[in-house]
Design an enzyme around this catalytic site. Structure first.
Site, short mmCIF file in Angstrom:
data_model
loop_
_atom_site.label_atom_id
_atom_site.label_comp_id
_atom_site.label_asym_id
_atom_site.label_seq_id
_atom_site.Cartn_x
_atom_site.Cartn_y
_atom_site.Cartn_z
N LEU A 1 0.85 -1.19 0.00
CA LEU A 1 0.00 0.00 0.00
C LEU A 1 0.88 1.24 0.00
O LEU A 1 1.97 1.25 0.59
CB LEU A 1 -0.91 0.00 1.24
CG LEU A 1 -1.85 -1.19 1.37
CD1 LEU A 1 -2.90 -0.91 2.44
CD2 LEU A 1 -2.53 -1.56 0.06
N GLY B 1 1.03 -5.18 1.32
CA GLY B 1 0.01 -5.17 0.27
C GLY B 1 0.48 -5.84 -1.01
O GLY B 1 -0.34 -6.37 -1.77
N ASN C 1 4.31 -7.80 6.55
CA ASN C 1 5.21 -7.24 7.57
C ASN C 1 4.61 -6.05 8.31
O ASN C 1 5.34 -5.24 8.91
CB ASN C 1 6.52 -6.80 6.89
CG ASN C 1 6.30 -5.71 5.86
OD1 ASN C 1 5.28 -5.70 5.19
ND2 ASN C 1 7.22 -4.77 5.76
N GLU C 2 3.27 -5.93 8.29
CA GLU C 2 2.62 -4.74 8.84
C GLU C 2 3.07 -4.41 10.26
O GLU C 2 3.26 -3.24 10.60
CB GLU C 2 1.08 -4.92 8.83
CG GLU C 2 0.43 -4.63 7.49
CD GLU C 2 0.53 -5.78 6.50
OE1 GLU C 2 1.21 -6.78 6.80
OE2 GLU C 2 -0.07 -5.68 5.41
C1 8Z2 Z 1 -7.19 -3.08 13.02
C2 8Z2 Z 1 -6.78 -2.97 11.57
C3 8Z2 Z 1 -6.93 -1.59 11.03
C4 8Z2 Z 1 -6.26 -1.40 9.68
C5 8Z2 Z 1 -4.83 -1.00 9.83
C6 8Z2 Z 1 -4.15 -0.53 8.56
C7 8Z2 Z 1 -3.74 -1.62 7.64
C8 8Z2 Z 1 -2.76 -1.17 6.60
C9 8Z2 Z 1 -2.14 -2.32 5.89
C10 8Z2 Z 1 -0.93 -1.91 5.19
C11 8Z2 Z 1 -0.39 -2.58 4.21
C12 8Z2 Z 1 0.81 -2.13 3.49
O1 8Z2 Z 1 1.05 -2.56 2.42
S1 8Z2 Z 1 1.80 -0.96 4.20
C13 8Z2 Z 1 3.21 -0.77 3.15
C14 8Z2 Z 1 4.28 -1.75 3.55
N1 8Z2 Z 1 5.39 -1.64 2.67
C15 8Z2 Z 1 6.65 -1.70 3.06
O2 8Z2 Z 1 6.96 -1.88 4.24
C16 8Z2 Z 1 7.69 -1.49 2.00
C17 8Z2 Z 1 8.50 -0.28 2.23
N2 8Z2 Z 1 9.48 -0.13 1.20
C18 8Z2 Z 1 10.65 -0.81 1.19
O3 8Z2 Z 1 10.94 -1.65 2.05
C19 8Z2 Z 1 11.59 -0.47 0.09
O4 8Z2 Z 1 11.23 0.79 -0.47
C20 8Z2 Z 1 11.64 -1.53 -1.04
C21 8Z2 Z 1 10.26 -1.86 -1.56
C22 8Z2 Z 1 12.33 -2.81 -0.51
C23 8Z2 Z 1 12.47 -0.95 -2.22
O5 8Z2 Z 1 13.74 -0.53 -1.76
P1 8Z2 Z 1 14.61 0.41 -2.71
O6 8Z2 Z 1 15.93 0.61 -1.99
O7 8Z2 Z 1 14.65 -0.13 -4.09
O8 8Z2 Z 1 13.80 1.78 -2.83
P2 8Z2 Z 1 13.63 2.92 -1.71
O9 8Z2 Z 1 14.74 3.91 -1.86
O10 8Z2 Z 1 13.42 2.32 -0.36
O11 8Z2 Z 1 12.25 3.57 -2.16
C24 8Z2 Z 1 12.13 4.38 -3.30
C25 8Z2 Z 1 11.09 5.45 -3.02
O12 8Z2 Z 1 9.83 4.83 -2.84
C26 8Z2 Z 1 9.27 5.21 -1.59
N3 8Z2 Z 1 8.48 4.07 -1.07
C27 8Z2 Z 1 8.90 2.85 -0.80
N4 8Z2 Z 1 7.89 2.06 -0.37
C28 8Z2 Z 1 6.79 2.85 -0.37
C29 8Z2 Z 1 5.42 2.64 -0.05
N5 8Z2 Z 1 4.94 1.45 0.37
N6 8Z2 Z 1 4.58 3.67 -0.17
C30 8Z2 Z 1 5.02 4.88 -0.60
N7 8Z2 Z 1 6.29 5.14 -0.93
C31 8Z2 Z 1 7.18 4.13 -0.82
C32 8Z2 Z 1 10.49 5.53 -0.72
O13 8Z2 Z 1 10.14 6.38 0.36
C33 8Z2 Z 1 11.37 6.23 -1.73
O14 8Z2 Z 1 10.89 7.54 -1.90
P3 8Z2 Z 1 11.82 8.79 -2.24
O15 8Z2 Z 1 12.91 8.82 -1.20
O16 8Z2 Z 1 10.91 9.97 -2.19
O17 8Z2 Z 1 12.35 8.47 -3.63
#
Ligand code: 8Z2
Length: 302
Positions: free
Chosen positions: A108, A153, A177-178
Site C-alpha cells: 500500500l 500489500g 510485515n505490517e
Molecule cells: C485493526 C486494523 C486496522 C487497519 C490497519 C491498517 C492496515 C494497513 C495495511 C498496510 C499494508 C501495506 O502494504 S503498508 C506498506 C508496507 N510496505 C513496506 O513496508 C515497503 C516499504 N518499502 C521498502 O521496504 C523499500 O522501499 C523496497 C520496496 C524494498 C524498495 O527498496 P529500494 O531501496 O529499491 O527503494 P527505496 O529507496 O526504499 O524507495 C524508493 C522510493 O519509494 C518510496 N516508497 C517505498 N515504499 C513505499 C510505499 N509502500 N509507499 C510509498 N512510498 C514508498 C520511498 O520512500 C522512496 O521515496 P523517495 O525517497 O521519495 O524516492
C-alpha cells in the site's frame, strides 16, 4: 452469478469518480509478448497489458515506479484493466507481474495513509477492499510472476492469485510485515494468508512481520514455486497452460466455492471495516509510526 454481477455494478459505481480523467494509453504496436497474433498492447499509464489472444492469456505488468506502491490511481488503473480483460471473452487467464526491476510491489502507498483527511482514507480503503475482492474472486485464472520484493500489500496482491511463481533471488522477500510498521494487517489480509499457509504459520508470520526469502517462502507455502529469475515468466506461462486445460466453468465454480466464504466476510462487514481502518489510521500514534517509517525509507539513500 448474482455476486459477480453485484460486484461489477459496485465497482463501476466506485470507480467512476476516480476514473475521471484517466485515459487509456495508446497501445504499443507489434505482436504481443509470447508470440500472439499481433493484437496491440493496451493499458494505462501505470498498467501495461500484453495480450496473447491465441493463448487466451494477457500479461499485466505493473509499472508505477519507483516501487509499484499501490496508490489510489494505480489501484484504479489495475481494476480497470482487470475488468476489461474479464469482459473480453478472448481471455481466460492473466499473468500479473512487474515492470519495475527488482520490485513486485512495495504494498500500500504509505503516502495515501499519512497526513490526509479522513474522507481520503475512506476513499482509499474502499479501493483497497475492491481490489482485493475483484482479484480474489476473478473468474480468470490469475498467476503471479513475482519478479521482485513483495512486502505487505504486495504480498496480499499475490495471495489473491491462483498460483505464485517467485524468482530465486535472496533480495526478493515476501510477507505481511505490517507489525514492523506499527500497524495491523486487517482480518481479510489475515484470512487470505491463513487460506494459503494455515493458521499456525500465519500467526507466527503476522505477529513477527516475517518477510520470507524465496526458499523459506516456498517451504511455508507463501509461494508455489521458486525458479531462476530468467524463468519466472516462462514458468508462469506453462503453469497457466495447465490451469487453462481444466474445463473453465468447473474450475471457476470450484474457485468460488473455495473463496466465497472468505470474501463474504468482508462483503458483510465492509463499512465497519472502513470505519475501523479510518479510526486506526487517524490515531496520532499510528500516524507517528508511519511518518517515522517513511522518513527511515527516505534517509536510507542519504
Ligand atoms: C485493526 C486494523 C486496522 C487497519 C490497519 C491498517 C492496515 C494497513 C495495511 C498496510 C499494508 C501495506 O502494504 S503498508 C506498506 C508496507 N510496505 C513496506 O513496508 C515497503 C516499504 N518499502 C521498502 O521496504 C523499500 O522501499 C523496497 C520496496 C524494498 C524498495 O527498496 P529500494 O531501496 O529499491 O527503494 P527505496 O529507496 O526504499 O524507495 C524508493 C522510493 O519509494 C518510496 N516508497 C517505498 N515504499 C513505499 C510505499 N509502500 N509507499 C510509498 N512510498 C514508498 C520511498 O520512500 C522512496 O521515496 P523517495 O525517497 O521519495 O524516492
Amino acid at each position: 452469478m448474482a455476486l459477480a454481477v453485484g460486484m461489477r455494478v459496485l465497482t463501476r459505481a466506485l470507480l467512476r469518480p476516480w476514473a475521471r480523467g484517466l485515459r487509456v494509453a495508446p497501445g504499443r504496436t507489434g505482436p504481443a509478448a509470447g508470440g500472439g497474433d499481433g493484437m496491440r498492447c493496451f493499458g494505462s499509464p501505470r498498467v501495461l497489458v500484453e495480450p496473447d489472444p491465441a493463448a487466451g492469456v494477457a500479461v499485466v505488468k505493473m509499472r508505477n515506479p519507483p516501487v509499484n506502491s499501490l496508490s489510489l490511481e494505480f489501484l484504479t488503473e489495475l481494476l480497470i484493466s482487470l475488468e476489461k480483460l474479464e469482459n473480453d471473452k478472448t481471455f481466460h487467464g492473466i499473468i500479473l507481474t512487474s515492470d519495475c526491476p527488482g520490485i513486485f510491489s512495495a504494498g500500500l502507498d504509505l503516502t495515501e495513509m499519512c497526513g490526509r483527511k479522513p474522507e481520503h482514507y475512506v476513499e482509499y480503503w474502499k479501493a483497497v477492499q475492491e481490489t482485493w475482492l475483484r482479484f480474489y474472486l476473478s473468474n480468470l485464472v490469475v498467476i503471479a510472476a513475482i519478479n521482485g520484493v513483495s512486502p505487505a500489500g504486495g504480498c496480499l496482491l499475490s495471495l489473491t492469485c491462483d498460483y505464485r511463481v517467485l524468482a530465486n533471488n535472496p533480495k526478493y522477500t515476501i510477507g505481511l510485515n505490517e507489525t514492523l510498521l506499527g500497524i495491523v494487517a486487517p482480518f481479510w489480509f489475515k484470512d487470505t494468508m491463513v487460506n494459503t499457509i494455515g493458521h499456525r504459520a500465519t500467526e507466527r508470520a503476522l505477529q513477527l512481520g516475517l518477510l520470507f526469502p524465496p526458499a523459506e517462502a516456498l517451504r511455508v507455502g507463501v509461494v508455489d514455486q521458486v525458479v531462476p529469475e530468467d524463468q519466472v515468466q516462462s514458468t508462469a506461462r506453462s503453469v497457466m497452460a495447465q490451469w487453462l486445460a481444466i474445463p473453465d466453468h468447473a474450475r471457476q465454480l470450484t474457485k468460488t466455492l473455495m473463496r466465497k466464504p472468505t470474501a463474504d466476510r468482508l462483503l458483510t462487514e465492509r463499512d465497519a471495516d472502513i470505519q475501523t481502518f479510518v479510526r486506526f489510521i487517524c490515531r496520532d500514534s499510528v500516524q507517528k509510526s508511519l511518518h517515522a517509517y517513511l522518513e527511515k525509507l527516505k534517509q536510507k539513500k542519504g
